[in-house]
Design an enzyme around this catalytic site. Structure first.
Site, mmCIF file in Angstrom:
data_model
loop_
_atom_site.group_PDB
_atom_site.id
_atom_site.type_symbol
_atom_site.label_atom_id
_atom_site.label_comp_id
_atom_site.label_asym_id
_atom_site.label_seq_id
_atom_site.Cartn_x
_atom_site.Cartn_y
_atom_site.Cartn_z
ATOM 1 N N LYS A 192 1.011 -1.153 0.092
ATOM 2 C CA LYS A 192 -0.073 -0.032 0.079
ATOM 3 C C LYS A 192 0.867 1.197 0.094
ATOM 4 O O LYS A 192 0.666 2.186 -0.842
ATOM 5 C CB LYS A 192 -0.880 -0.075 1.306
ATOM 6 C CG LYS A 192 -2.025 -0.287 1.090
ATOM 7 C CD LYS A 192 -3.088 -0.136 2.105
ATOM 8 C CE LYS A 192 -2.640 -0.464 3.558
ATOM 9 N NZ LYS A 192 -3.265 0.206 4.727
ATOM 10 N N ARG A 267 -12.309 1.748 8.962
ATOM 11 C CA ARG A 267 -12.089 0.409 9.193
ATOM 12 C C ARG A 267 -13.442 -0.221 9.683
ATOM 13 O O ARG A 267 -13.478 -1.399 9.958
ATOM 14 C CB ARG A 267 -11.099 0.426 10.455
ATOM 15 C CG ARG A 267 -9.653 0.310 9.883
ATOM 16 C CD ARG A 267 -8.857 0.478 11.365
ATOM 17 N NE ARG A 267 -7.614 1.127 11.125
ATOM 18 C CZ ARG A 267 -6.625 0.572 10.844
ATOM 19 N NH1 ARG A 267 -6.585 -1.093 10.587
ATOM 20 N NH2 ARG A 267 -5.480 1.207 10.537
ATOM 21 N N ARG A 306 11.104 -8.538 4.686
ATOM 22 C CA ARG A 306 11.139 -7.058 5.201
ATOM 23 C C ARG A 306 11.515 -7.157 6.845
ATOM 24 O O ARG A 306 12.367 -6.282 7.179
ATOM 25 C CB ARG A 306 9.548 -6.441 5.314
ATOM 26 C CG ARG A 306 9.548 -5.038 5.567
ATOM 27 C CD ARG A 306 8.200 -4.495 5.189
ATOM 28 N NE ARG A 306 7.203 -4.641 6.154
ATOM 29 C CZ ARG A 306 6.014 -3.999 6.107
ATOM 30 N NH1 ARG A 306 5.576 -3.598 4.831
ATOM 31 N NH2 ARG A 306 5.224 -3.961 7.206
ATOM 32 N N ARG A 312 11.739 -5.034 12.383
ATOM 33 C CA ARG A 312 10.465 -4.946 12.908
ATOM 34 C C ARG A 312 10.026 -6.529 13.514
ATOM 35 O O ARG A 312 9.950 -7.401 13.043
ATOM 36 C CB ARG A 312 9.534 -4.624 12.019
ATOM 37 C CG ARG A 312 9.088 -3.131 12.164
ATOM 38 C CD ARG A 312 8.058 -2.828 11.151
ATOM 39 N NE ARG A 312 6.678 -3.269 11.590
ATOM 40 C CZ ARG A 312 5.566 -2.622 11.123
ATOM 41 N NH1 ARG A 312 5.603 -1.785 10.067
ATOM 42 N NH2 ARG A 312 4.372 -3.021 11.526
ATOM 43 N N ARG A 324 -2.519 -10.939 12.363
ATOM 44 C CA ARG A 324 -3.051 -9.641 11.821
ATOM 45 C C ARG A 324 -3.864 -9.615 10.631
ATOM 46 O O ARG A 324 -4.570 -8.827 10.267
ATOM 47 C CB ARG A 324 -1.667 -8.800 11.391
ATOM 48 C CG ARG A 324 -1.018 -8.378 12.732
ATOM 49 C CD ARG A 324 0.412 -7.987 12.590
ATOM 50 N NE ARG A 324 1.073 -6.860 11.512
ATOM 51 C CZ ARG A 324 2.090 -6.872 11.023
ATOM 52 N NH1 ARG A 324 3.184 -7.872 11.421
ATOM 53 N NH2 ARG A 324 2.655 -5.968 10.064
#
Ligand code: IMP
Ligand code: MG
Length: 374
Positions: A192, A267, A306, A312, A324
């Site tokens: 995104k 959302r 990533r 992360r 998630r």
């Protein structure tokens, strides 16, 4: 095209069409009141021009009086109707016919009905020049209607945009800027952010990432940021009104942008509705919702890659990633169906080379642009 304050308006209903409708209404009312002397009550300010044209043609005995009500600020009904001039006191036993400029939500009508139910009038009727049936939520059935219009903001023929435009003899509707307003959806890793960056450059859009907007407002201690933080600190969700106000501020501060990419909002269905309302209050709308899609397996690979680079921790744990995704599916599905019902949802394949995905997205956007100019 004309400009009133900060907005452009384009011709919508010609004076001749209005004249014809007024003539028709006069004939209807005359037929119903041929043996009586009704009292016409013009609702100020907006109905002055309609009342004048109507009464000039009404060649049977009648009385004329005025009330003054107000509910509008800018583009939307405030929901609270104030009485600024009361009805005349000698109307008992008379047949009352209200002359209104426009009926929108119906708040004013409700107020009028309540107001006149306190008098023992013989008959009570409402005649409105314009009527928005899609927005009207009242119970009272409007007795005489001039012209039905869709849910648009109009000016002219007595109607104003912040007091301008009442003197125009014809009706204008607000001109939507040729904008492209998008909502971008995608699971973590769908690309995104990367794609939003391309799109905002290519089309001069403002990318409004709700997460960034929150962080910015909180970091800079803005009034809304401080308010949002008070909820976050208590471990509560930030109420939608607060988020919408932040987005509103972003939109208002981006006068140069030729559109917006909303990211991270809405959302929920309620938020999607609130975003539509925000857009509509600005004479804008959401044109398309783009869901960047990819198989979970592909996304998991991407995120793990990533995670190796960024460090992360939530990108390094397959179970956390899956959680998630599940959350995304559960929360986003109703929102996607909200847009699908409006015919605005575009599912775009998010697997492949970055440029190829960009091409798919620009394909969708260009087709919207084309539809707009016809
Ligand atoms: P309602 O109470 O929501 O039905 O709104 C009625 C009043 O709002 C009208 O008498 C107008 O003064 C104002 N209004 C509603 N729609 C418009 C519009 O499109 N342009 C200008 N004023 C409007
Ligand atoms: Mg009015």
């Amino acid at each position: 095209m004309i400009r009133l304050h900060d907005k452009l308006f384009e011709p919508f209903i010609a004076a001749s069409e209005i004249e014809e409708a007024v003539g028709r209404m006069v004939e209807e009312v005359k037929a119903d009141f041929k043996d009586e002397t009704p009292i016409f009550i013009c609702v100020l300010n907006g109905a002055f021009m309609f009342a004048s044209d109507f009464l000039k043609r009404y060649d049977q005995p009648c009385e004329v009086s005025f009330v003054k009500l107000s509910s509008y600020r800018g583009f939307s009904s405030t929901g609270i109707v104030e009485t600024l001039l009361d009805p005349p006191e000698d109307i008992e036993g008379k047949s009352v016919i209200i002359l209104e400029d426009i009926i929108d939500t119906g708040n004013t009508v409700k107020e009028l009905v309540a107001m006149f139910s306190e008098f023992k009038v013989k008959q009570f009727k409402i005649a409105s020049m314009f009527y928005k049936p899609d927005v009207y939520s009242g119970e009272y059935n409007i007795d005489y209607v001039g012209i039905k219009i869709p849910n648009r903001f109009i000016v002219g023929y007595g109607l104003d945009y912040d007091e301008l435009g009442r003197n125009l003899p014809e009706v204008y509707q607000i001109k939507e800027k040729d904008m492209i307003n998008l909502v971008l959806f995608g699971k973590p890793g769908a690309g995104k952010g990367t794609q939003a960056n391309f799109l905002k450059e290519k089309y001069n859009l403002k990318h409004i990432s709700t997460g960034d907007v929150f962080r910015y407002n909180i970091k800079n201690g803005t009034e809304l940021g401080t308010l949002a933080k008070s909820y976050i600190d208590k471990g509560e969700l930030v109420p939608d009104e607060v988020t919408i106000k932040m987005l509103n501020a972003e939109v208002e501060n981006s006068t140069e942008a030729e559109g917006f990419i909303f990211d991270g909002f809405p959302r929920t269905k309620a938020q999607a509705k609130a975003l539509d309302d925000l857009m509509e209050s600005k004479g804008m709308k959401i044109h398309a919702t783009i869901a960047l899609e990819a198989d979970d397996e592909v996304l998991i690979e991407r995120l793990l890659e990533r995670g190796k680079v960024s460090g992360r921790s939530d990108d390094q744990d397959k179970e956390k990633i899956k959680k998630r995704f599940a959350e995304y599916n559960e929360k986003t599905a109703p929102v996607l169906s909200y847009y699908e019902e409006q015919g605005k949802l575009h599912r775009v394949n998010g697997v492949g080379e970055i440029e190829d995905i960009t091409k798919r997205l620009t394909g969708v956007i260009d087709s919207i642009h084309q539809n707009q100019s016809v």
